[in-house]
Write a protein that holds these residues in place. Sequence first.
Motif, short mmCIF file in Angstrom:
data_model
loop_
_atom_site.label_atom_id
_atom_site.label_comp_id
_atom_site.label_asym_id
_atom_site.label_seq_id
_atom_site.Cartn_x
_atom_site.Cartn_y
_atom_site.Cartn_z
N UNK A 153 0.83 -1.21 0.00
CA UNK A 153 0.00 0.00 0.00
C UNK A 153 0.86 1.25 0.00
N UNK A 154 0.37 2.31 -0.65
CA UNK A 154 1.11 3.57 -0.58
C UNK A 154 0.93 4.22 0.79
N UNK A 155 1.80 5.16 1.07
CA UNK A 155 1.67 5.93 2.32
C UNK A 155 0.31 6.62 2.34
N UNK A 156 -0.33 6.66 3.50
CA UNK A 156 -1.63 7.35 3.57
C UNK A 156 -1.48 8.83 3.21
N UNK A 157 -2.57 9.40 2.75
CA UNK A 157 -2.62 10.83 2.51
C UNK A 157 -2.99 11.48 3.84
N UNK A 158 -2.01 12.13 4.45
CA UNK A 158 -2.23 12.72 5.77
C UNK A 158 -2.93 14.07 5.65
N UNK A 159 -3.89 14.36 6.52
CA UNK A 159 -4.48 15.70 6.53
C UNK A 159 -3.43 16.71 7.01
N UNK A 160 -3.67 17.97 6.74
CA UNK A 160 -2.70 19.02 7.07
C UNK A 160 -2.36 19.04 8.56
N UNK A 161 -3.27 18.59 9.42
CA UNK A 161 -3.03 18.63 10.87
C UNK A 161 -2.07 17.56 11.35
N UNK A 162 -1.77 16.58 10.50
CA UNK A 162 -0.88 15.49 10.89
C UNK A 162 0.40 15.50 10.07
N UNK A 170 7.23 -4.99 8.57
CA UNK A 170 7.45 -6.33 9.08
C UNK A 170 6.78 -7.28 8.09
N UNK A 171 7.55 -7.92 7.23
CA UNK A 171 6.97 -8.84 6.25
C UNK A 171 5.95 -8.14 5.37
N UNK A 172 4.71 -8.61 5.40
CA UNK A 172 3.64 -8.05 4.57
C UNK A 172 2.92 -6.88 5.24
N UNK A 173 3.41 -6.44 6.39
CA UNK A 173 2.75 -5.37 7.13
C UNK A 173 3.63 -4.13 7.16
N UNK A 174 3.01 -2.99 6.91
CA UNK A 174 3.71 -1.71 7.02
C UNK A 174 2.88 -0.81 7.93
N UNK A 175 3.55 -0.07 8.78
CA UNK A 175 2.87 0.86 9.67
C UNK A 175 3.52 2.23 9.56
N UNK A 176 2.68 3.23 9.44
CA UNK A 176 3.13 4.62 9.43
C UNK A 176 2.63 5.27 10.72
N UNK A 177 3.42 6.15 11.26
CA UNK A 177 2.96 6.94 12.40
C UNK A 177 3.04 8.41 12.03
N UNK A 178 2.09 9.14 12.58
CA UNK A 178 2.06 10.59 12.37
C UNK A 178 1.68 11.23 13.70
N UNK A 179 2.11 12.45 13.87
CA UNK A 179 1.79 13.21 15.08
C UNK A 179 1.09 14.50 14.68
N UNK A 180 0.34 15.02 15.63
CA UNK A 180 -0.33 16.29 15.38
C UNK A 180 0.73 17.36 15.21
N UNK A 181 0.60 18.15 14.16
CA UNK A 181 1.56 19.24 13.92
C UNK A 181 1.47 20.25 15.05
N UNK A 182 2.61 20.76 15.48
CA UNK A 182 2.56 21.80 16.51
C UNK A 182 1.84 23.03 15.98
N UNK A 183 1.06 23.64 16.85
CA UNK A 183 0.35 24.86 16.46
C UNK A 183 1.37 25.97 16.20
N UNK A 184 1.15 26.69 15.15
CA UNK A 184 2.03 27.84 14.90
C UNK A 184 1.47 29.05 15.59
N UNK A 185 2.33 29.82 16.16
CA UNK A 185 1.88 31.01 16.86
C UNK A 185 2.23 32.23 16.03
N UNK A 186 1.30 33.16 15.99
CA UNK A 186 1.52 34.40 15.25
C UNK A 186 2.41 35.32 16.08
N UNK A 187 3.36 35.90 15.41
CA UNK A 187 4.22 36.87 16.06
C UNK A 187 3.75 38.25 15.64
N UNK A 188 3.37 39.04 16.62
CA UNK A 188 2.89 40.39 16.31
C UNK A 188 4.06 41.33 16.13
#
Length: 189
Positions: A153-162, A170-188
């Motif tokens: 299988x191809x890599x999943x299409x991750x939403x922008x938040x991940x 492992x053999x016939x199994x592939x696992x992907x991990x993703x984390x929530x993207x850190x929130x960006x803070x606006x600099x005034x």
Amino acid sequence: MTRIVSGTAKGRTLKVPANGTRPTSDRVREALFSRLDHLGYVTDCEVLDLYAGSGALGLEAASRGASFVQLVEHAKGAVNAIRENSRTLGLDVVVDNAKVETWLAREPNRRFDLVFLDPPYALGEEDLARALQLLTPHLEHDAMVIVERSSRSPEPTWPAQLEREDERSWGDTRAWSAVVRPATTKVEA
């Protein structure tokens, strides 16, 4: 034979539905959870297991000290097996008999630290991408998401938040991990 790898139910056998599921092998679960334990993503975490099948991933998390485990599975036979496994093993989990997309489309009543998606290999990439998009409101700010698929299988299409964090095979199994993207803070200025 599928068994719980570690924790309070270590070594106990899981009932697996006769057909329609593909339980994550003990070897893959051991590798996944070893890494997740090291990263602090199991003990005292709220865990969501989507396309739960036999419940092996969610029940493994409960055995290893997750504070709350929610399993979502559409096939009635698999739901019955999960409920029986939960009773037999003495592991407290919540099981919903629902389609994953329907369940995720609901207003979240809690946020999860760790999420497993182990859909049937036949699930299309667009359907998986939609489920990942629907998942994002259910995630804690530092959540990890694990997607298990066929090694073909191809890599999943991750939403922008991940943001993809890792990929393992492992053999016939592939696992992907993703984390929530850190929130960006606006600099005034």
